[in-house]
Design a protein around this motif. Structure first.
Motif, short mmCIF file in Angstrom:
data_model
loop_
_atom_site.label_atom_id
_atom_site.label_comp_id
_atom_site.label_asym_id
_atom_site.label_seq_id
_atom_site.Cartn_x
_atom_site.Cartn_y
_atom_site.Cartn_z
N GLU A 1 -3.49 -4.73 2.88
CA GLU A 1 -2.14 -5.10 3.30
C GLU A 1 -1.98 -5.05 4.81
OE1 GLU A 1 2.49 -3.48 3.00
OE2 GLU A 1 0.88 -2.32 2.09
N SER A 2 -2.75 -4.20 5.48
CA SER A 2 -2.54 -3.91 6.89
C SER A 2 -2.94 -5.05 7.83
CB SER A 2 -3.29 -2.64 7.28
OG SER A 2 -4.61 -2.66 6.77
N GLY B 1 4.57 1.43 -2.88
CA GLY B 1 5.74 0.70 -3.35
C GLY B 1 5.42 -0.69 -3.86
N HIS B 2 4.31 -1.25 -3.41
CA HIS B 2 3.88 -2.58 -3.88
C HIS B 2 3.10 -2.49 -5.20
CE1 HIS B 2 5.16 -4.59 -0.23
NE2 HIS B 2 4.49 -3.71 0.50
N LEU B 3 2.80 -1.27 -5.65
CA LEU B 3 1.92 -1.11 -6.80
C LEU B 3 2.57 -0.37 -7.97
CD1 LEU B 3 -1.35 0.02 -4.94
CD2 LEU B 3 -0.53 -2.31 -5.37
N PHE C 1 -6.08 -2.28 -1.15
CA PHE C 1 -5.41 -1.17 -0.48
C PHE C 1 -4.03 -1.65 -0.03
CE2 PHE C 1 -9.90 0.14 1.06
CZ PHE C 1 -10.16 0.75 -0.15
N ALA C 2 -2.99 -1.06 -0.59
CA ALA C 2 -1.62 -1.48 -0.25
C ALA C 2 -0.69 -0.30 -0.43
CB ALA C 2 -1.19 -2.66 -1.13
N GLY D 1 -3.31 2.88 -3.98
CA GLY D 1 -2.10 2.92 -3.17
C GLY D 1 -2.20 3.86 -1.98
N GLU D 2 -1.26 3.70 -1.07
CA GLU D 2 -1.23 4.55 0.12
C GLU D 2 0.20 4.71 0.61
OE1 GLU D 2 -1.83 1.63 3.88
OE2 GLU D 2 -3.55 1.61 2.50
N GLN D 3 0.49 5.87 1.17
CA GLN D 3 1.56 5.99 2.15
C GLN D 3 0.86 5.75 3.47
OE1 GLN D 3 4.80 6.44 1.51
NE2 GLN D 3 4.40 6.48 -0.70
#
Length: 367
Positions: free
Chosen positions: A79-80, A229-231, A225-226, A48-50
Motif C-alpha cells: 500500500e505504501s 482497516g483495509h483488511l 502489506f496494507a 495487516g499493519e498499523q
C-alpha cells in the motif's frame, strides 16, 4: 420511642441478562512456524499493519522470510507505494538504484511520510531474492480530488485510471467507514459520501491492482502489506479481490487492537511491542512552498539544535552532511540513519540586507 416495621412484599428479583461470552482456548495458541504451515497453500496472504508500528512490519518480514525459506515463489504488494511509480520499484528490485533514489523517484516522503526504516528490511529482503514488489495504491492526486468532489467530480481522463467496477452494496462496510468518519472532528466540512468514495477507491484500486498481479505472476504467492482497516472483516481489499479472482486467501492482523472473534481475520497475531531507535532531527519547521532549490527555515521547535548552532528563520538549507538539498525528500534522506545528539554540518544560504547572499556552514547537534 416509636419503632417502625417495614414489610416488603411481592419483590421480584430480575434474572440477570445472558451476555455473549467469547472464549479463547489457550491450548490452541500456536507459533509463527506453525502459522506458516497453516497458510502455505494460500494463493494470497494479507498481512495487516498499523503503519507506524514496528512490530507489525517485523511480522511481515517474518512471513516473507518463512515462506521464502519453504520454497515459495513470492510477489509482494505494498500500500505504501503508488501505482504511477512502479518503474522505480522495479529498478530498485533489479539493483539499478539505491534507497535514496527509490525514495526520490517514488516521492515517498511527500506521499507516504512514515519512517522509511519501517519498510526498508522488507524491501531489502525482496531485492536480495529478486521478489517483485507491486505498488498497490492509487496516486494521491486522484484520491484527494475525490475527497473534495466525489468520484463524479473526476474528468474522463482521471476516471480512466480508476476501476470501473466499484461495489457499494456492503452496508456493514459503510457503517464501519461512517464510524471512523464520526470519530474525527470535521473541521473542513468534508462530505461523508465523498469520504466514503475515497475509501472505496482505495480498496477497489488496490484490489484491482492485486488481481492484475495474480495474472502477471500466475505461479507466485501474493503477499499484500496494507493497513489493517483495509483488511478487517475482509470487507476492504480481500473481498474486492475475490470478486475479481476466486482464489484461496488468508488475512492476518495484529490482535492487540481487537476483541477476538471469528470474522475479523483468519489469524490474529500477538507480537511483543518493538520500537525503532529514535531518529535525529534538525528541530526546524520548513516552508512547504520552497521553490525546489533547498528548503527554507520557517520556524524552530523548542531547544532546536539548528537554532542553537546559529541558523535563523529565512535561511535556505542547501546541504546536510554530504547530501545536497533540493526538496523535503532530500532532508529526510540526509537524516535517515542519524541519531539524536549526532553532529552534522549543515550548509545554508542566507540573504544579506545589502549585496549577494552568503553561504555559511554550521555544526548542528541533532534533536
Amino acid at each position: 420511642m416509636t419503632t417502625s416495621i417495614i414489610i416488603f412484599t411481592n419483590v421480584v428479583v430480575a434474572t440477570p441478562p445472558e451476555l455473549p461470552v467469547t472464549v479463547l482456548d489457550t491450548t490452541q495458541l500456536t507459533t509463527m512456524n506453525q502459522l506458516l504451515e497453516r497458510i502455505t497453500d494460500q494463493r494470497v496472504i494479507f498481512v495487516g499493519e498499523q503503519h507506524d508500528r514496528y512490530e507489525d512490519h517485523l511480522n511481515q518480514l517474518a512471513i516473507i522470510e518463512g515462506l521464502q525459506a519453504r520454497g515459495h515463489a513470492l510477489v509482494i504488494g505494498m500500500e505504501s507505494f503508488q501505482q504511477p511509480f512502479q518503474a522505480a520499484l522495479d529498478a530498485f528490485i533489479a539493483g539499478s538504484i539505491d534507497d535514496a533514489e527509490l525514495l526520490r523517484r517514488t516521492e515517498y516522503f511527500e506521499r507516504w511520510r512514515y519512517d522509511y526504516r519501517l519498510y526498508r528490511p522488507l524491501l531489502h529482503f525482496a531485492r536480495s531474492h529478486r521478489i517483485p514488489v507491486i505498488a498497490l495504491n492509487l496516486d494521491v492526486e486522484l484520491t484527494s480530488k475525490v475527497g473534495i468532489s466525489g468520484i463524479e467530480g473526476l474528468n474522463e481522463t482521471e476516471k480512466a485510471k480508476i476501476p470501473t467496477d466499484i461495489d457499494r452494496s456492503n452496508s456493514s462496510y459503510r457503517q464501519r467507514i461512517e464510524a471512523v468518519f464520526n470519530q474525527h472532528p470535521n473541521t473542513q466540512k468534508i462530505n461523508f459520501e465523498h469520504f466514503l468514495d475515497v475509501q472505496l477507491l482505495w480498496d477497489e484500486g488496490m484490489a484491482d491492482r492485486a488481481a492484475q498481479a495474480l495474472i502477471d505472476y500466475p505461479d507466485r504467492t501474493l503477499i499484500i502489506f496494507a493497513g489493517a482497516g483495509h483488511l478487517e472483516y475482509r470487507q476492504g481489499i480481500p473481498n474486492r479481490l475475490l470478486r475479481r479472482k476466486a482464489v484461496n486467501i488468508a488475512v492476518l492482523l495484529n490482535g492487540t487492537a481487537y476483541t477476538p472473534n471469528t470474522t475479523i481475520a483468519d489469524f490474529l497475531l500477538y507480537p511483543q511491542s518493538a520500537e525503532l531507535p529514535p531518529a535525529g532531527l534538525l528541530g526546524v519547521m520548513l516552508d512547504p512552498s520552497t521553490d525546489g532549490n533547498g528548503m527554507i527555515v520557517k520556524d524552530f521547535v523548542d531547544s532546536s539544535g539548528a537554532k542553537i548552532a546559529g541558523l535563523i528563520v529565512g535561511d535556505r538549507i542547501i546541504r546536510i552532511g554530504t547530501t545536497p538539498i533540493t526538496n523535503y525528500s532530500d532532508i529526510r534522506i540526509a537524516l535517515l540513519d542519524h541519531a539524536p545528539n549526532q553532529i552534522l554540518p549543515v550548509e545554508i544560504e542566507r540573504k544579506k540586507l545589502v549585496g549577494n547572499s552568503e553561504h555559511l556552514t554550521f555544526l548542528v547537534k541533532l534533536n
